[in-house]
Scaffold this active site. Structure first.
Site, short mmCIF file in Angstrom:
data_model
loop_
_atom_site.label_atom_id
_atom_site.label_comp_id
_atom_site.label_asym_id
_atom_site.label_seq_id
_atom_site.Cartn_x
_atom_site.Cartn_y
_atom_site.Cartn_z
CD GLU A 1 -5.29 -2.76 7.06
OE1 GLU A 1 -5.39 -2.01 7.99
OE2 GLU A 1 -5.18 -2.12 5.39
CG HIS B 1 -0.51 -2.76 7.55
ND1 HIS B 1 -0.24 -2.73 5.74
CD2 HIS B 1 -1.54 -2.48 7.66
CE1 HIS B 1 -1.21 -2.29 5.08
NE2 HIS B 1 -1.69 -1.62 6.48
CG HIS C 1 -1.31 2.43 10.44
ND1 HIS C 1 -3.00 1.81 10.12
CD2 HIS C 1 -1.41 2.18 8.45
CE1 HIS C 1 -3.29 1.43 8.76
NE2 HIS C 1 -2.38 1.81 8.28
#
Ligand code: BGC
Length: 385
Positions: free
Chosen positions: A350, A214, A143
């Site tokens: 996502e 997210h 991420h």
């Protein structure tokens, strides 16, 4: 583009001042409601330890649905959506105050970048040059790194009716990624209960990019219980198997006959604890499902919570969707409304490219070159039944 925006703003202004004539009484009435309800409000959301003030923006549509977003991480802090009786409740996990987001958030509600999900060993090669990123998850890059887009300040401006435009300039080699990257994310809340998100980026040096959102959804409203009774459909025939550190093996696997087959609506809890190597590696569902028509808008997922009657449909231009069912939530976080987020209290849908694409030459490319425009769109549509 800008001219069109000004026209939209002028038109919105005319509607609000009542200068636009409508014929149907029904439309008139709903607009009247819109006049009193549709608005963007702002308030302080606290101050970071470095002394920077964070602002929360709230968009409300004419049905009372509202979306709150802060300029720290572009985080969606609240999303109030009606149940089948019309009761508005919050369907995303998060914290009451800024300190939770700043200290240790598992990316609640955040914009994730530059690269959503994992890159093996935090390394990739572009035009023969190797780049090294943070290894912030079991030796893998996750991420966007230590200070990803979830932890930076976004410039936020109103961009027309119930729309926020968030922009961020990411510097060359920030978190190890090459190129000065200009990023723009817009959040638009429509009057038919859709949250439309669009992501745009350009670079001055070849780089890689994979942006996503997210939010952890729990459609019970204010997270009354875990998400195992939520019924999920994923419009996908194949998923991306991973190794035990959650890096793709490179294979795309047919979902038939496996707990990964969500082609017909199935409760998440129905098979999540089955003995299955992939479920073992993810500690549950934490996988990427492959979508058809890589670049056009398509239906990716439908989620339904039978007690509240709330439903969520996801549409995207992205080639895949990561479904993560909150396996790493373990009761150590107390979130909004004083709710302890126990195991599987929220789930993420996502929309993105496959994990580790920069190291997998058969996966759709995540490279972005100067002169190209990265552009993707995702719509989350809320309804009841
Ligand atoms: C990933 C999970 C990870 C979580 C972080 C998800 O997108 O797929 O593996 O633990 O984000 O909160």
């Amino acid at each position: 583009m800008r001219a069109r925006l000004y026209i939209a703003i002028i038109c919105a202004g005319l509607i609000l001042s009542g200068s636009c004539k409508r014929n149907e009484t029904e439309t008139d009435q709903s607009n009247l409601k819109a006049d009193t309800m549709a608005a963007i409000t702002k308030k302080s959301f606290g101050t970071t330890p470095e002394g920077k003030e964070v602002t929360e923006f709230t968009l409300t549509n004419k049905r009372g649905v509202s979306l709150s977003v802060i300029n720290y991480g572009g985080i969606i802090t609240r999303l109030l959506v009606p149940n089948r009786k019309g009761v508005l409740e919050d369907i995303v996990l998060g914290y009451d105050s800024l300190s939770g987001y700043v200290k240790d958030s598992p990316y609640f509600g955040a914009i994730v970048g530059r690269y959503g999900n994992r890159i093996a060993n935090g390394k990739f090669t572009l035009d023969g040059k190797e780049y090294t990123l943070a290894q912030n998850n079991n030796g893998q890059h996750l991420h966007g790194g230590v200070k990803g887009f979830d932890k930076v300040f976004w410039n936020v401006e109103e961009a027309g009716a119930n729309t926020l435009r968030l922009t961020y300039q990411s510097k060359d080699m920030e978190e190890g990624y090459p190129g000065n990257l200009s990023v723009e994310v817009t959040y638009a809340l429509t009057d038919v209960n859709e949250l439309k998100i669009s992501y745009t980026a350009t670079t001055d040096k070849k780089t890689i990019i994979n942006l996503t959102q997210h939010s952890y959804f729990n459609l019970t409203g204010n997270a009354k219980r875990d998400i195992l009774d939520h019924e999920l459909t994923l419009y996908s025939d194949k998923f991306v198997p991973v190794t035990k550190v959650l890096i793709p093996t490179g294979e795309l696997k047919d979902v038939s006959g496996s707990p990964f087959d969500f082609r017909t609506s199935t409760a998440i809890g129905a098979r999540v604890n089955e003995k299955d190597q992939q479920l073992g590696f993810g500690r549950g569902y934490d996988h990427c499902w492959v979508l058809s028509s890589p670049d056009s808008m398509k239906h990716a997922a439908s989620l339904y919570e039978p007690v509240s009657g709330r439903a969520l449909d996801v549409y995207t231009t992205e080639p895949a969707i990561q479904f993560y069912c909150g396996n790493f939530l373990d009761g150590s976080i107390t979130g909004k409304y004083n709710v302890v987020y126990s195991h599987r209290y929220g789930l993420c849908l996502e929309t993105e490219h496959y994990p580790d694409s920069p190291n997998q030459k058969d996966f759709p490319s995540t490279e972005l070159s100067p002169g190209e425009v990265y552009q993707t769109q995702t719509t989350y549509k809320f309804s009841t039944r």
